[in-house]
Motif scaffolding. Sequence first.
Motif, mmCIF file in Angstrom:
data_model
loop_
_atom_site.group_PDB
_atom_site.id
_atom_site.type_symbol
_atom_site.label_atom_id
_atom_site.label_comp_id
_atom_site.label_asym_id
_atom_site.label_seq_id
_atom_site.Cartn_x
_atom_site.Cartn_y
_atom_site.Cartn_z
ATOM 1 N N ALA A 71 9.937 -30.084 -37.645
ATOM 2 C CA ALA A 71 10.672 -30.012 -36.378
ATOM 3 C C ALA A 71 11.010 -28.566 -36.018
ATOM 4 C CB ALA A 71 11.947 -30.856 -36.470
ATOM 5 N N GLY A 75 9.668 -26.709 -32.644
ATOM 6 C CA GLY A 75 10.558 -26.028 -31.703
ATOM 7 C C GLY A 75 10.098 -24.612 -31.428
ATOM 8 N N LEU A 124 10.774 -31.413 -25.707
ATOM 9 C CA LEU A 124 11.165 -32.803 -25.477
ATOM 10 C C LEU A 124 9.998 -33.761 -25.682
ATOM 11 C CD1 LEU A 124 13.494 -32.501 -22.350
ATOM 12 C CD2 LEU A 124 14.145 -33.107 -24.687
ATOM 13 N N THR A 127 9.303 -33.958 -29.402
ATOM 14 C CA THR A 127 10.368 -34.704 -30.078
ATOM 15 C C THR A 127 10.179 -36.199 -29.885
ATOM 16 O OG1 THR A 127 11.900 -32.878 -29.787
ATOM 17 C CG2 THR A 127 12.865 -35.024 -30.211
ATOM 18 N N TRP A 128 9.829 -36.594 -28.678
ATOM 19 C CA TRP A 128 9.590 -38.012 -28.399
ATOM 20 C C TRP A 128 8.314 -38.491 -29.071
ATOM 21 C CZ3 TRP A 128 5.704 -40.302 -25.268
ATOM 22 C CH2 TRP A 128 5.868 -41.674 -25.088
ATOM 23 N N PHE A 132 11.276 -37.772 -33.612
ATOM 24 C CA PHE A 132 12.395 -37.100 -34.273
ATOM 25 C C PHE A 132 13.687 -37.712 -33.736
ATOM 26 C CE2 PHE A 132 9.473 -33.215 -34.503
ATOM 27 C CZ PHE A 132 8.983 -33.614 -35.734
ATOM 28 N N ASN A 133 14.079 -38.846 -34.309
ATOM 29 C CA ASN A 133 15.200 -39.604 -33.761
ATOM 30 C C ASN A 133 16.547 -39.254 -34.368
ATOM 31 O OD1 ASN A 133 13.478 -41.002 -32.077
ATOM 32 N ND2 ASN A 133 13.006 -42.526 -33.629
ATOM 33 N N THR A 135 19.764 -36.973 -35.717
ATOM 34 C CA THR A 135 20.480 -35.798 -35.215
ATOM 35 C C THR A 135 20.009 -34.532 -35.918
ATOM 36 O OG1 THR A 135 22.387 -37.201 -34.816
ATOM 37 C CG2 THR A 135 22.782 -34.837 -34.864
ATOM 38 N N ARG A 137 17.103 -33.902 -37.203
ATOM 39 C CA ARG A 137 15.754 -33.537 -36.737
ATOM 40 C C ARG A 137 15.800 -32.918 -35.343
ATOM 41 N NH1 ARG A 137 12.879 -39.072 -38.858
ATOM 42 N NH2 ARG A 137 13.458 -38.776 -41.022
ATOM 43 N N LYS A 138 16.637 -33.461 -34.479
ATOM 44 C CA LYS A 138 16.763 -32.888 -33.133
ATOM 45 C C LYS A 138 17.384 -31.492 -33.202
ATOM 46 C CE LYS A 138 16.917 -37.281 -30.745
ATOM 47 N NZ LYS A 138 17.724 -38.274 -30.052
ATOM 48 N N VAL A 141 14.716 -29.046 -34.176
ATOM 49 C CA VAL A 141 13.879 -28.622 -33.047
ATOM 50 C C VAL A 141 14.611 -27.560 -32.232
ATOM 51 C CG1 VAL A 141 12.801 -29.379 -30.890
ATOM 52 C CG2 VAL A 141 12.602 -30.796 -32.913
ATOM 53 N N VAL A 142 15.887 -27.770 -31.983
ATOM 54 C CA VAL A 142 16.682 -26.796 -31.224
ATOM 55 C C VAL A 142 16.784 -25.477 -31.994
ATOM 56 C CG1 VAL A 142 18.997 -26.323 -30.335
ATOM 57 C CG2 VAL A 142 17.947 -28.554 -29.962
#
Length: 180
Positions: A71, A75, A124, A127-128, A132-133, A135, A137-138, A141-142
Amino acid sequence: MGTAQATHQTFEDRLNRINKGAANTMGEVHIGPRDEETARAGKATNTVRMKSRKKKVKVGEGSNLVLVPVAIVIGGLSVFAGQAAAFHFFQDGGLMPVTLPEAIGMVEPYLIHAHLVIGGLLALIFTWTFGFNGTLRKLAVVAGFGAMLFGQAQMMERFPGIYANFFSEAYVAQTLDKTV
């Protein structure tokens, strides 16, 4: 007729024993249940084997140990791809050079942020797509997005040849002169 008479007599004796509930002395059972208490040992011969179904693996299932670094890379690559796309689309002589009339001229100052919009949309979508569901993992990415966004100059100093291949040598030289 002697054989037929003997067979008939054996049959009647058998029926009499069955009616009395006596044990089977013939050793074979042609009609009715077995007289044995336990079935024979070993595997059954009349089993039906079911085909094993393969377990479907869903995208995004896996440990954070593997997916968080992926992830972060996604990103960072989203920012890099956004910068390259904005460079090739909106520069002079690019694929879509923007020459806006005076009435819409207020959009032109915001074109310097086009790489953020393109990179954000790519992040985005990835991620979808990769599921990457969680928190963590998100946030990874950020974190990769931010690290590449603020670390572009350091990456360009370290790998100028790669940036020259994706952008141009003049752009790399100009960016490196600004950071020094």
